[in-house]
Design a protein around this motif. Structure first.
Motif, PDB file in Angstrom:
ATOM      1  N   ASP A 120       0.851  -1.188   0.000  1.00 39.99           N
ATOM      2  CA  ASP A 120       0.000   0.000   0.000  1.00 39.99           C
ATOM      3  C   ASP A 120       0.891   1.244   0.000  1.00 39.99           C
ATOM      4  OD1 ASP A 120      -2.132  -1.724   0.179  1.00 39.99           O
ATOM      5  OD2 ASP A 120      -2.313  -1.544   2.360  1.00 39.99           O
ATOM      6  N   GLU A 122       1.022   5.861  -0.159  1.00 44.35           N
ATOM      7  CA  GLU A 122       0.367   7.157   0.000  1.00 44.35           C
ATOM      8  C   GLU A 122       0.904   8.107  -1.062  1.00 44.35           C
ATOM      9  OE1 GLU A 122       0.438   8.855   3.846  1.00 44.35           O
ATOM     10  OE2 GLU A 122      -0.191   7.027   4.883  1.00 44.35           O
ATOM     11  N   GLU A 173     -10.745   9.570  -0.056  1.00 44.95           N
ATOM     12  CA  GLU A 173      -9.474   9.608   0.656  1.00 44.95           C
ATOM     13  C   GLU A 173      -8.551   8.462   0.262  1.00 44.95           C
ATOM     14  OE1 GLU A 173     -10.259   9.755   4.802  1.00 44.95           O
ATOM     15  OE2 GLU A 173     -11.126  11.764   4.744  1.00 44.95           O
ATOM     16  N   SER A 174      -9.093   7.388  -0.298  1.00 45.42           N
ATOM     17  CA  SER A 174      -8.254   6.268  -0.711  1.00 45.42           C
ATOM     18  C   SER A 174      -8.910   5.533  -1.871  1.00 45.42           C
ATOM     19  CB  SER A 174      -8.004   5.299   0.455  1.00 45.42           C
ATOM     20  OG  SER A 174      -9.214   4.699   0.875  1.00 45.42           O
ATOM     21  N   THR A 176      -8.770   1.612  -3.868  1.00 46.87           N
ATOM     22  CA  THR A 176      -8.303   0.223  -3.899  1.00 46.87           C
ATOM     23  C   THR A 176      -8.183  -0.215  -5.348  1.00 46.87           C
ATOM     24  OG1 THR A 176      -9.348  -0.279  -1.772  1.00 46.87           O
ATOM     25  CG2 THR A 176      -8.758  -2.133  -3.179  1.00 46.87           C
ATOM     26  N   VAL A 195      -4.003  -0.579  -1.605  1.00 41.91           N
ATOM     27  CA  VAL A 195      -4.732   0.612  -1.187  1.00 41.91           C
ATOM     28  C   VAL A 195      -3.831   1.827  -1.410  1.00 41.91           C
ATOM     29  CG1 VAL A 195      -5.836   1.827   0.724  1.00 41.91           C
ATOM     30  CG2 VAL A 195      -6.069  -0.664   0.513  1.00 41.91           C
ATOM     31  N   THR A 197      -3.615   5.641  -0.684  1.00 43.49           N
ATOM     32  CA  THR A 197      -4.159   6.727   0.127  1.00 43.49           C
ATOM     33  C   THR A 197      -3.804   8.058  -0.517  1.00 43.49           C
ATOM     34  OG1 THR A 197      -3.958   5.410   2.152  1.00 43.49           O
ATOM     35  CG2 THR A 197      -4.184   7.798   2.406  1.00 43.49           C
ATOM     36  N   ASN A 199      -3.480  11.997  -0.238  1.00 40.72           N
ATOM     37  CA  ASN A 199      -3.307  13.053   0.756  1.00 40.72           C
ATOM     38  C   ASN A 199      -3.509  14.414   0.112  1.00 40.72           C
ATOM     39  OD1 ASN A 199      -2.613  11.197   2.805  1.00 40.72           O
ATOM     40  ND2 ASN A 199      -0.490  11.166   2.116  1.00 40.72           N
TER      41      ASN A 199
END
Length: 394
Positions: A120, A122, A173-174, A176, A195, A197, A199
């Motif tokens: 995962d 960000e 916000e995220s 998949t 996932v 994420t 920001n």
């Protein structure tokens, strides 16, 4: 086994005879086994020694990919020289010359999918609330046993294989996503979920008025409202909350160079600020309150008053800085009631007036009193008579 050989010759002499019995021994074929060989193997694998044939001492055959090492007595199998399907035979001959065989299959083919490990991640959105993520960014490791370097990895989206995803804050916000890997032999991994994420790290876009004007109320206070400062502030990704500091002003701010800090904060907590000049105004006039007074003319028939004598508690939401009267000197001609106007002015130039009654009175002098005598003497000097006068006046 025992065998007797008989010989017969017919017609002439009709001779016949037989030999001594001959014993023939028949041995069973050896029992040969062959353990399964590694299969499938990769075309690029290193050559390996063929084993698993029993009894030991036989030979391995059946493929041009088999070579014999005379030094070691080992049979080697080279996948790079082999066919796709190879039936390897193990042949054994015992001391009696009896033979047996067994076989094992080696498939030379890349049938193993790559080994994919994902992670995962960000990603920070840009100022437009967008970001592009490459599929390699979610790959922790990728290996292929048969053909290293032939692997490809993709995002799966709506049946499409993509090398990157274009995302925005409208996704939430995220996100998949599914990822697969494929090697050069078209072996695929099972889709794996990652996932991503998103920001939001960019504050709102500030738009404010050049200045904001605040009018003081009857208590000398004024409220600064964020919406009065705002002129279209917005955020790409979310609603914004607006605040100002300070939130109010008072009389002390009149005429001062002050500003308000305007802050817009988005749903992710990113703030943007701007300083905006604040103009503080007071347009509420003071309240003039008067009282009636009585003044007495002096010996010269004159009297004067101050505005404060007439004021009876005039007030303003801030402060009164000036009091004035339209008439403040009185003479004998003013004996009786006189109407004067009291005007009060605050620091912002707002004025208000109220009327007051000034009762002008005088005191009749007594004959022989010093005041009368003094006045008569001044008059008498003009005619040559001084008081008190002891003679008679015709």
């Amino acid at each position: 086994y025992t065998v007797t050989l008989s010989i017969t010759q017919g017609e002439i002499g009709e001779c016949s005879g037989s030999s001594e019995p001959i014993i023939v021994q028949v041995f069973d074929n050896p029992v040969v086994t062959f353990d399964p060989l590694p299969s499938p193997v990769c075309p690029g694998d290193e050559p390996f020694v063929l084993t698993g044939g029993a009894p030991v001492g036989g030979i391995y055959a059946g493929s041009d990919a088999i070579t014999y090492d005379q030094l070691t007595g080992e049979y080697w199998f080279d996948p790079s020289l082999a066919d796709n399907i190879n039936l390897i035979a193990y042949l054994y001959q015992d001391d009696n010359g009896c033979r047996g065989s067994a076989s094992s299959l080696i498939v030379v083919e890349d049938q193993v999918p790559p080994v994919l490990t994902t992670m995962d991640v960000e990603k920070d959105l840009d100022e437009n609330g967008q970001v592009t993520i490459l599929v390699q960014e979610v790959v922790k490791s990728l290996e292929d046993e048969c053909n290293p370097g032939s692997e490809e990895v993709f995002f799966l989206l709506d049946g499409q294989e993509l090398e990157s995803l274009a995302l925005s804050c409208t996704e939430g916000e995220s996100v998949t996503a599914e990822v697969i890997a494929r090697d050069g032999a078209a072996n695929e991994t099972v889709p794996q979920s990652v996932v991503i994420t998103l920001n939001d790290v960019t504050g709102p876009v500030i738009s404010v008025n050049e200045s904001v004007t605040v009018y003081l109320d009857e208590n000398g206070n004024g409220e600064i409202v964020a919406e009065d400062v705002d002129n279209g502030t917005y955020d790409i990704c979310s609603e914004v909350s607006l605040t100002v500091d300070p939130e109010g002003v008072n009389c002390e701010d009149l005429g001062s160079d002050i500003s308000v800090t305007f802050t817009a904060t988005d749903a992710s907590g990113n703030p943007s600020t701007a300083e905006v000049p604040v103009i503080v105004l007071d347009n509420i006039a003071p309240v003039a309150v008067t009282k009636n007074i009585v003044v007495t003319l002096d010996k010269d028939g004159l009297a004067s008053i101050e505005a404060e004598q007439v004021d009876d508690g005039s007030y303003d939401n801030c402060s009164i800085v000036a009091y004035s009267l339209d008439k403040f000197e009185f003479t004998c001609d003013d004996v009786g009631e006189n109407y004067v106007m009291l005007t009060v002015e605050d620091g912002s130039g707002n004025t208000n007036s109220a009327e007051a009654v000034i009762a002008v009175d005088y005191t009749k002098p007594e004959i022989g009193s010093p005041e009368v005598t003094d006045k008569l003497n001044r008059v008498g000097e003009e005619v040559g008579i001084l008081f008190p006068y002891e003679g008679s006046v015709a």
